[in-house]
Write a protein that holds these residues in place. Structure first.
Motif, mmCIF file in Angstrom:
data_model
loop_
_atom_site.group_PDB
_atom_site.id
_atom_site.type_symbol
_atom_site.label_atom_id
_atom_site.label_comp_id
_atom_site.label_asym_id
_atom_site.label_seq_id
_atom_site.Cartn_x
_atom_site.Cartn_y
_atom_site.Cartn_z
ATOM 1 N N ALA A 253 0.837 -1.206 0.000
ATOM 2 C CA ALA A 253 0.000 0.000 0.000
ATOM 3 C C ALA A 253 0.868 1.250 0.000
ATOM 4 O O ALA A 253 0.586 2.219 -0.720
ATOM 5 C CB ALA A 253 -0.939 -0.011 1.203
ATOM 6 N N LYS B 239 -5.232 1.556 -11.323
ATOM 7 C CA LYS B 239 -5.078 0.172 -10.867
ATOM 8 C C LYS B 239 -3.823 -0.401 -11.474
ATOM 9 O O LYS B 239 -3.291 0.125 -12.450
ATOM 10 C CB LYS B 239 -6.295 -0.678 -11.196
ATOM 11 N N TRP C 25 -3.576 -3.891 -7.046
ATOM 12 C CA TRP C 25 -4.140 -2.754 -6.339
ATOM 13 C C TRP C 25 -5.098 -2.004 -7.245
ATOM 14 O O TRP C 25 -4.987 -2.025 -8.469
ATOM 15 C CB TRP C 25 -3.055 -1.824 -5.809
ATOM 16 N N GLN C 26 -6.078 -1.397 -6.607
ATOM 17 C CA GLN C 26 -7.047 -0.574 -7.313
ATOM 18 C C GLN C 26 -7.303 0.651 -6.457
ATOM 19 O O GLN C 26 -7.409 0.558 -5.234
ATOM 20 C CB GLN C 26 -8.334 -1.335 -7.555
ATOM 21 N N CYS C 27 -7.418 1.797 -7.107
ATOM 22 C CA CYS C 27 -7.515 3.056 -6.383
ATOM 23 C C CYS C 27 -8.576 3.943 -7.020
ATOM 24 O O CYS C 27 -8.741 3.958 -8.237
ATOM 25 C CB CYS C 27 -6.154 3.748 -6.420
ATOM 26 N N ASP D 202 -8.916 6.175 -2.039
ATOM 27 C CA ASP D 202 -9.372 4.871 -1.550
ATOM 28 C C ASP D 202 -8.566 3.807 -2.279
ATOM 29 O O ASP D 202 -8.710 3.608 -3.481
ATOM 30 C CB ASP D 202 -10.858 4.659 -1.834
ATOM 31 N N THR E 83 -7.264 -0.203 -2.446
ATOM 32 C CA THR E 83 -7.530 -1.579 -2.034
ATOM 33 C C THR E 83 -6.465 -2.495 -2.623
ATOM 34 O O THR E 83 -6.211 -2.472 -3.831
ATOM 35 C CB THR E 83 -8.924 -2.037 -2.513
ATOM 36 N N THR F 29 -5.475 -6.413 -3.158
ATOM 37 C CA THR F 29 -6.076 -7.750 -3.165
ATOM 38 C C THR F 29 -5.042 -8.774 -3.603
ATOM 39 O O THR F 29 -4.043 -8.442 -4.224
ATOM 40 C CB THR F 29 -7.281 -7.829 -4.128
ATOM 41 N N SER G 212 -8.464 -8.927 1.433
ATOM 42 C CA SER G 212 -8.211 -7.613 0.857
ATOM 43 C C SER G 212 -7.804 -6.663 1.972
ATOM 44 O O SER G 212 -8.132 -6.879 3.142
ATOM 45 C CB SER G 212 -9.430 -7.093 0.108
ATOM 46 N N TYR G 213 -7.100 -5.613 1.594
ATOM 47 C CA TYR G 213 -6.608 -4.613 2.534
ATOM 48 C C TYR G 213 -7.009 -3.255 1.974
ATOM 49 O O TYR G 213 -6.742 -2.954 0.810
ATOM 50 C CB TYR G 213 -5.084 -4.740 2.657
ATOM 51 N N HIS G 214 -7.670 -2.445 2.802
ATOM 52 C CA HIS G 214 -8.195 -1.164 2.341
ATOM 53 C C HIS G 214 -7.542 -0.018 3.111
ATOM 54 O O HIS G 214 -7.417 -0.081 4.329
ATOM 55 C CB HIS G 214 -9.712 -1.121 2.538
ATOM 56 N N GLU H 86 -7.706 4.295 3.323
ATOM 57 C CA GLU H 86 -8.350 5.545 2.945
ATOM 58 C C GLU H 86 -7.500 6.673 3.493
ATOM 59 O O GLU H 86 -7.245 6.738 4.696
ATOM 60 C CB GLU H 86 -9.754 5.608 3.531
#
Length: 147
Positions: A66, A83, A95-97, A124, A126, A128, A135-137, A139
């Motif tokens: 992250a 992403k 990762w996706q943002c 935001d 995430t 995966t 998953s890890y989030h 913010e």
């Protein structure tokens, strides 16, 4: 002179020989049931330990990834949706943002920024894993000065 050995069996009340030692079928079944119950409990505990170790490994790796992704996102923070995947060392992680603008009035908080134009961005992120089981989030917010 000959020596003869003879085993004598004196009948007991249950029809067996009195004086013989051994376990009855019921005692063997009860012992096997107890052993099976203990083994099931041990296997469950071992399985739980393995799952916790896997979750801990994912959380540790995801935190590092992250931070790495956030550094890359800050370079192109004006792109609303980013992403990607990580290098070969972290194959299977992606990762996706999503980056959105936040309406904020900085003049109350930081008067020296009141005359500068910029926006506050909400990020935001995430992380995966390929299997999709975890998953890890994250913010977070970043100030993006005007170009």
């Amino acid at each position: 002179m000959t020596i003869a050995s003879e085993t004598s069996c004196q009948p007991g009340n249950d029809g067996g020989c009195r004086g013989q030692r051994g376990f009855t079928l019921i005692e063997v079944i009860v012992a096997m049931t107890i052993i099976a119950t203990v083994m099931v409990a041990l296997f469950r505990m071992q399985s739980g330990t393995i799952n916790l170790a896997g979750a801990d490994d994912f959380q540790t790796t995801a935190r590092y990834l992250a931070a790495k992704a956030l550094a890359q996102i800050e370079l192109s923070i004006d792109d609303p949706e980013l992403k990607g995947e990580f290098d070969q060392a972290f194959k299977g992680y992606a990762w996706q943002c999503e980056v959105t603008d936040v309406n904020a009035n900085f003049s109350d908080i930081m008067p020296n920024l009141a005359d500068k134009v910029g926006t506050l961005k909400k990020i935001d992120l995430t992380i995966t894993r390929e299997h999709g089981d975890r998953s890890y989030h994250v913010e977070t917010f970043r100030y993006a000065p005007a170009s």
